[in-house]
Design a protein around this motif. Structure first.
Motif, mmCIF file in Angstrom:
data_model
loop_
_atom_site.group_PDB
_atom_site.id
_atom_site.type_symbol
_atom_site.label_atom_id
_atom_site.label_comp_id
_atom_site.label_asym_id
_atom_site.label_seq_id
_atom_site.Cartn_x
_atom_site.Cartn_y
_atom_site.Cartn_z
ATOM 1 N N THR A 1 82.953 -33.687 -27.983
ATOM 2 C CA THR A 1 81.986 -32.559 -27.701
ATOM 3 C C THR A 1 82.197 -31.165 -27.718
ATOM 4 O O THR A 1 83.576 -30.895 -27.376
ATOM 5 N N VAL A 2 81.522 -30.352 -28.636
ATOM 6 C CA VAL A 2 81.538 -28.882 -28.846
ATOM 7 C C VAL A 2 80.440 -28.314 -27.962
ATOM 8 O O VAL A 2 79.227 -28.585 -28.053
ATOM 9 N N LEU A 3 80.700 -27.505 -26.891
ATOM 10 C CA LEU A 3 79.670 -26.966 -26.105
ATOM 11 C C LEU A 3 79.643 -25.478 -26.805
ATOM 12 O O LEU A 3 80.453 -24.642 -27.205
ATOM 13 N N CYS A 4 78.400 -24.966 -27.070
ATOM 14 C CA CYS A 4 78.204 -24.050 -28.058
ATOM 15 C C CYS A 4 76.644 -23.146 -27.387
ATOM 16 O O CYS A 4 75.971 -23.596 -26.699
ATOM 17 N N GLU A 5 76.893 -22.041 -27.823
ATOM 18 C CA GLU A 5 75.632 -21.317 -27.470
ATOM 19 C C GLU A 5 74.445 -21.645 -28.132
ATOM 20 O O GLU A 5 74.479 -21.992 -29.408
ATOM 21 N N LYS B 1 80.983 -35.678 -22.079
ATOM 22 C CA LYS B 1 82.408 -36.718 -22.198
ATOM 23 C C LYS B 1 83.293 -36.056 -23.366
ATOM 24 O O LYS B 1 82.692 -35.399 -24.411
ATOM 25 N N ASN B 2 84.731 -35.937 -23.159
ATOM 26 C CA ASN B 2 85.398 -35.458 -24.149
ATOM 27 C C ASN B 2 85.366 -34.058 -24.780
ATOM 28 O O ASN B 2 85.079 -33.793 -25.967
ATOM 29 N N VAL B 3 85.027 -32.995 -23.850
ATOM 30 C CA VAL B 3 84.572 -31.720 -24.141
ATOM 31 C C VAL B 3 86.100 -31.204 -24.841
ATOM 32 O O VAL B 3 86.881 -31.270 -24.129
#
Lengths: 394, 394
Positions: free
Chosen positions: A116-120, A161-163
């Motif tokens: 996972t990629v957390l992005c704006e 999960k899996n950031v």
């Protein structure tokens, strides 16, 4: 004969059609992400190019090393350290083929498929597609005037999960133009520490501040080597040369160098030398100031026209730098519909959905670029857009 | 904070240490893969650069399109069609940042993790590492004087799982210098059809023939769009500019364009324009002939010295073009041991194991480059190498 899963998931987007520019000299584009061509230091670059051809052509045209031309790495490190405190003692720097390559290679060295990629949300579509091209699960974090919502970020770090990566453009964000507050930057770094994830701080615009005070980069506060800072000479010199860089912990730079070697061996060496010479012999800070003056005038002009002509139902950001202004129509309206109608009236804009982690989302937003059009085009183009926009939102 | 599996599998190799060049002016390198710097058309390129700065700087320094500068694509397509019959009617062409990027992106768009790539053993390490960087299972196919062993290839196509790509450098192969026979080329294409796999035909050297007759490219016989042909201006103009290309079926070029967009947006536009101008205004075929004359002289010189000075126990190839000669010691000897001893005597070579799909294999082979050293250095360097070699093989 099938394509890989990772590339099959990158679908040509419906927005592309809207963005395809008819070859019409009367068309005014607010859809680009281009710097102003009259901001390029053409005569200085031309003179430097001539001296390289005269004195060092054979080495400028020969193969170079993957980490980049050493004098360019050194002068970039020096400038980034002294002006912005960006390089810690365990950090190093690699030259990349534009900021885009720093992002793509960071994705390659950190992401397993499904991570996972957390992005704006919204964010730069070139980066989102780079993550998608490695099979990433993109999760958007809403933004307000101070940047990414750190409460939602904190939650998602617990539930997703899996950031692996938090991706942010903290300064003059693309597309919103927003600059993240210092407090938020600190909080995001804390959260990344707590959850052991990488922050990819994408900062192609951070030197283009034309108003207000600098906010320290996240990288300058990074003590544990978990921030990858990606920078670029595209917006302060010229984008066509494709010269950018990444600063990060040495172990990360080593892996990026391995990725760079297999990606394109090295960045165009001639323009690495030319950039070095420019930074060494010319006053780049004075040049940047000139570019900022130009962009302040253009942004002010655009905002002045928008204030005068746009329906009061439409809100928009007032960026302190960068290239973009973001506009928001009332809930229920669709930026893609507006973009399509605007194009019929010979003005192009980018609908907000183009910048969403979930591209199918209907967004009441659109992005305007003020760096490329002339003052005259801004006046005329905002006039055209206002007509369509005011008719649409009623 | 862990790196991705794909990049973790790319281990820094032991050979790197041997290849690290001490900064010693007396060292003679046969280890490089560089073209001769005096083969670069420096004065023509310098004049073209000056005219671009004078007349079209703003567009040469601005963002370009991902598929490449249209006039360069057109002139490259025309040349590749007319001279080599490489582009079929369903084919298209993309400009890449050197041939390396064509290989890396082909890996990216076709390979899922664990998919198999069948390659010549030995082969170009930059390509093998690009495949490794996408988690490929590399299976080497032995070679003889006519190229890849098609019997073994046929077997492996039946027994290996998920074969996606056959990777070959059919003309003046790296590292062996071997040119694949027409019959083998046809057979490989048949086998690829039969098993529905892609052929990646890597041809950075194919125009550097200094003796013998051209053999048709595999791509020129490809009727079903399963061959990706990767070419480069690195060896006929200059490598530091990083301008290469791939020709393939339109659907493949579309996917490569998506990969290119996220990789580095586009290749350095200034040098795409410069290359176009060179191809348009200068006689590139006459230039290539000059380079071939130069390399013939160097290769002949190296072979003459080797014949005179090497132990008869050592065999070597007699390439008809390209940059490399490959040498084979008797079974049981180790190219890495020789490379290490040679370095102590101030001459560098690349041990065969560096080119193996299985890097831990002990190979009695080593590669010599003849394009970079001068005739004097060839004479002197082969003398030094012969001393160490003859002592080693006894």
């Amino acid at each position: 004969m099938e394509f890989s899963q990772r590339i099959s998931s990158l679908k040509p987007s419906a927005i592309r059609e809207i963005l395809k520019m008819p070859n019409d000299p009367d068309l005014i584009s607010f859809a680009a992400g281009n710097p102003a061509p009259d901001s390029f230091p053409v005569s200085a670059m031309g003179r430097i190019a001539a001296t390289i051809f005269e004195s060092r052509a054979a080495s400028a045209l020969q193969y170079g090393v993957s980490e980049g031309y050493t004098p360019l790495r050194d002068i970039t490190k020096k400038r980034m350290s002294e002006k912005y405190n960006i390089l810690g003692e365990n950090d190093d720097l690699i030259i990349t083929s534009g900021g885009q390559q720093a992002i793509e290679m960071t994705a390659k060295i950190f992401l397993n498929e499904g991570d996972t990629v957390l992005c704006e949300d919204p964010s730069f579509v070139g980066a989102l597609n780079a993550f998608r091209s490695y099979g990433a699960n993109l999760v958007g974090i809403p933004m307000d005037d101070e940047g990414m919502d750190v409460e939602v970020l904190s939650q998602k770090l617990k539930t997703e999960k899996n950031v692996k990566i938090i991706y942010t453009i903290p300064t003059f964000q693309n597309p919103t133009g927003t600059t993240m507050s210092l407090e938020r930057r600190k909080r995001i770094l804390e959260l990344a520490e707590e959850h052991d994830v990488i922050i990819l701080e994408d900062s192609p615009y951070f030197e283009l501040r034309f108003r207000g005070e600098d906010v320290p980069t996240i990288k300058s506060m990074d003590t544990n080597g978990r921030v990858v800072f990606s920078g670029s000479y595209s917006k302060i010199l010229a984008p066509g040369i494709r010269v950018g860089f990444a600063c990060a912990d040495k172990n990360i730079i080593n892996k990026l160098t391995v990725a760079k070697q297999v990606s394109d061996v090295h960045t165009n060496l001639f323009f690495q030398m030319l950039t070095t010479e420019y930074l060494d012999k010319f006053d780049v800070d004075a040049h940047i100031k000139k570019v900022c003056d130009m962009y302040r005038t253009k942004a002010d002009k655009m905002i002045e026209c928008m204030e005068r002509e746009f329906s009061p139902k439409v809100r928009f950001t007032r960026p302190e730098g960068g290239l973009f202004i973001s506009c928001t129509m009332p809930e229920g309206f669709d930026g893609a519909v507006l973009a399509s109608r605007a194009k019929e009236h010979k003005v192009t804009i980018v609908p907000g959905c183009a910048f969403s982690a979930d591209e199918s989302k209907v967004c009441p937003t659109f992005r305007l670029n003020f760096s490329l059009p002339s003052l005259e085009e801004i006046e005329k183009g905002i006039g055209r857009l206002a007509k369509v926009l005011n008719e649409y939102v009623g």
